[in-house]
Design a protein around this motif. Sequence first.
Motif, PDB file in Angstrom:
ATOM      1  N   ASN A 190      16.036  34.598  51.423  1.00  0.00           N
ATOM      2  CA  ASN A 190      15.479  35.000  52.707  1.00  0.00           C
ATOM      3  C   ASN A 190      15.320  33.745  53.566  1.00  0.00           C
ATOM      4  OD1 ASN A 190      12.784  35.574  54.400  1.00  0.00           O
ATOM      5  ND2 ASN A 190      13.896  37.459  54.010  1.00  0.00           N
TER       6      ASN A 190
ATOM      7  N   THR B 143      16.166  38.043  45.090  1.00  0.00           N
ATOM      8  CA  THR B 143      15.967  37.428  46.395  1.00  0.00           C
ATOM      9  C   THR B 143      14.874  36.364  46.311  1.00  0.00           C
ATOM     10  OG1 THR B 143      16.570  39.508  47.464  1.00  0.00           O
ATOM     11  CG2 THR B 143      15.465  37.876  48.821  1.00  0.00           C
TER      12      THR B 143
ATOM     13  N   ARG C 220      20.245  36.323  46.622  1.00  0.00           N
ATOM     14  CA  ARG C 220      20.063  36.152  48.064  1.00  0.00           C
ATOM     15  C   ARG C 220      18.875  35.246  48.339  1.00  0.00           C
ATOM     16  NH1 ARG C 220      21.359  41.832  47.598  1.00  0.00           N
ATOM     17  NH2 ARG C 220      19.246  42.034  46.821  1.00  0.00           N
TER      18      ARG C 220
ATOM     19  N   ASN D 124      18.243  38.148  55.170  1.00  0.00           N
ATOM     20  CA  ASN D 124      18.594  37.606  53.856  1.00  0.00           C
ATOM     21  C   ASN D 124      20.025  37.093  53.888  1.00  0.00           C
ATOM     22  OD1 ASN D 124      16.186  38.274  52.632  1.00  0.00           O
ATOM     23  ND2 ASN D 124      16.894  40.308  52.068  1.00  0.00           N
TER      24      ASN D 124
END
Length: 378
Positions: free
Chosen positions: A19, A87, A17, A5
């Motif tokens: 990935n 994320t 974040r 990440n």
Amino acid sequence: MFGSNFTLFRIFGFQVRANVTWLFLAILVTWSLASGFFPAFFPDLPPGTYWALGVAGMIGLFFSLLFHEFSHALVARAHGLPMGGITLFLFGGVAEMEMEPPNPKTEFWMAIAGPIASVVLGAVFYAVAAGMLTAGVPEHIAAVPNYLGLINLLLAAFNMLPGFPLDGGRVLRAALWWWRDNLRWATKVASRIGQGIGIALMALGALNAVGGNVVGGMWWVLIGLFLQGAASAGYQRLLQQEDLKGETVSRFMSRDPVTASGDITVRSFVDDYLYEYGHDLVPIVRDGRLVGCATIKDVKQVPREDWGTRRIAEVVDRCSDANTIRPDTPADAALQRMQEGQRGRLMVVEDGNRLAGVLTLKDLLRRLSLKSQLEPSG
Ligand SMILES: [Zn+2]
């Protein structure tokens, strides 16, 4: 879950974040917009324009996903739940909860917030598109907010499918939980539906792929596979947490662990402890107090020719929050820490750095497995 990440930025106190797999989604979306969607509706534009529109659509999708996840995270925080951050990954976004909602009402509002936000944002994008057209902006440019309006409505609709862990599945779980006051049963029903939806998506995707839409079909197969796995993992995790509720680490630790003195050489540590007992972590103790913990990793850092001369105390990891835990820590929190940190063993430490025992993931999981065999939950 899918490897590396990258932190993008911080906003409202949340870390955002991405990935590495999000990059794949971004490229796929840009490419399909630039080479399929826009040329189909607006033929005869220069190729550079298609790519610019594609990138604009991808950036719009990025903000749409963030907007959706932020609504979950902000509602969760307003209800006092600690949130880990947001994320973006291959299949969209996720707002990471550090603990499950404490009651059905909180779960309901947290879950429904996302789809409501997406519907509102979709309406805003449609209004922007309409405004652009009235102001005489070229049709192919107004098509971008128009497309994003549709995407946000689809995002809301897909997420409202009633299978856990989708938002709709959480809404359903909250309703069942509220109705019968039984979280375990509610999670079981919502997860089963989630698994069913996952399998249905895989079947539909496979049919689509066979019918000629290979990329789109495979995409649905992957989403189905992911949903099916997440539904069953979510249920298992809940069962484990429930089984450990009210227990503390001291109940599960072994009280008389193998320890080594810091004065022995690395060579004798390898022969007499690592090979002898097969543990990947051995506490190093002096006068009943913990000095550190020796692991295979520490040993590997010492050149082999020095094994006979270096003392083990010189090369060990210091004790820290990463490798120790207190005996009164709740067992479910310990389990979560071990699974997330991928640690099989923690040293249990009392006041004054006294070693009380060693907690192993294997022991915790074995206890859980015994319990589930004797008290099956169906
Ligand atoms: Zn959502």
